[in-house]
Design an enzyme around this catalytic site. Sequence first.
Site, PDB file in Angstrom:
ATOM      1  N   ARG A   9      -1.311  -3.523   2.140  1.00 33.48           N
ATOM      2  CA  ARG A   9      -3.064  -3.586   1.924  1.00 33.48           C
ATOM      3  C   ARG A   9      -3.455  -4.678   3.204  1.00 33.48           C
ATOM      4  O   ARG A   9      -4.215  -4.353   4.385  1.00 33.48           O
ATOM      5  CB  ARG A   9      -3.190  -3.587   1.004  1.00 33.48           C
ATOM      6  CG  ARG A   9      -2.770  -1.816   0.004  1.00 33.48           C
ATOM      7  CD  ARG A   9      -3.270  -2.600  -1.426  1.00 33.48           C
ATOM      8  NE  ARG A   9      -2.867  -3.517  -1.934  1.00 33.48           N
ATOM      9  CZ  ARG A   9      -3.486  -4.621  -2.862  1.00 33.48           C
ATOM     10  NH1 ARG A   9      -4.942  -4.142  -3.367  1.00 33.48           N
ATOM     11  NH2 ARG A   9      -2.598  -5.461  -3.401  1.00 33.48           N
TER      12      ARG A   9
ATOM     13  N   ASN B 157      -3.917   0.099  -3.123  1.00 34.61           N
ATOM     14  CA  ASN B 157      -3.221   0.401  -4.192  1.00 34.61           C
ATOM     15  C   ASN B 157      -3.316   1.867  -5.094  1.00 34.61           C
ATOM     16  O   ASN B 157      -4.343   1.753  -5.581  1.00 34.61           O
ATOM     17  CB  ASN B 157      -2.507  -0.549  -4.663  1.00 34.61           C
ATOM     18  CG  ASN B 157      -1.378  -1.383  -3.961  1.00 34.61           C
ATOM     19  OD1 ASN B 157      -1.058  -1.151  -2.474  1.00 34.61           O
ATOM     20  ND2 ASN B 157      -1.061  -2.202  -4.623  1.00 34.61           N
TER      21      ASN B 157
END
Length: 91
Positions: free
Chosen positions: A18, A36
């Site tokens: 990320r 996520n």
Amino acid sequence: MKKVKIRVVGRVQGVGFRYMTKLVADEIGVTGIVKNEDDGSVYIEAVGPNEKIEAFIKAIKKSPSPSGRVDACNVAEDDAIENYLRFRITN
């Protein structure tokens, strides 16, 4: 403006995916979110000019994280995605 949602499957959690996705988005100049998912995948919404979105997708498919691995990258256009002001990690 092109708006896409992307679901990335592979070794994409616990490897800085990320964070690296945000760096790539900021470098290319697209806005959106990355987060996520409970199933181990990563969900991305990205907004920007067509050529920038295509460059972003290409970078994601290669895994922006050196220790990550992308097994599948499902991309779908979605005009309902909001116009984000910046790219951010949401969880």
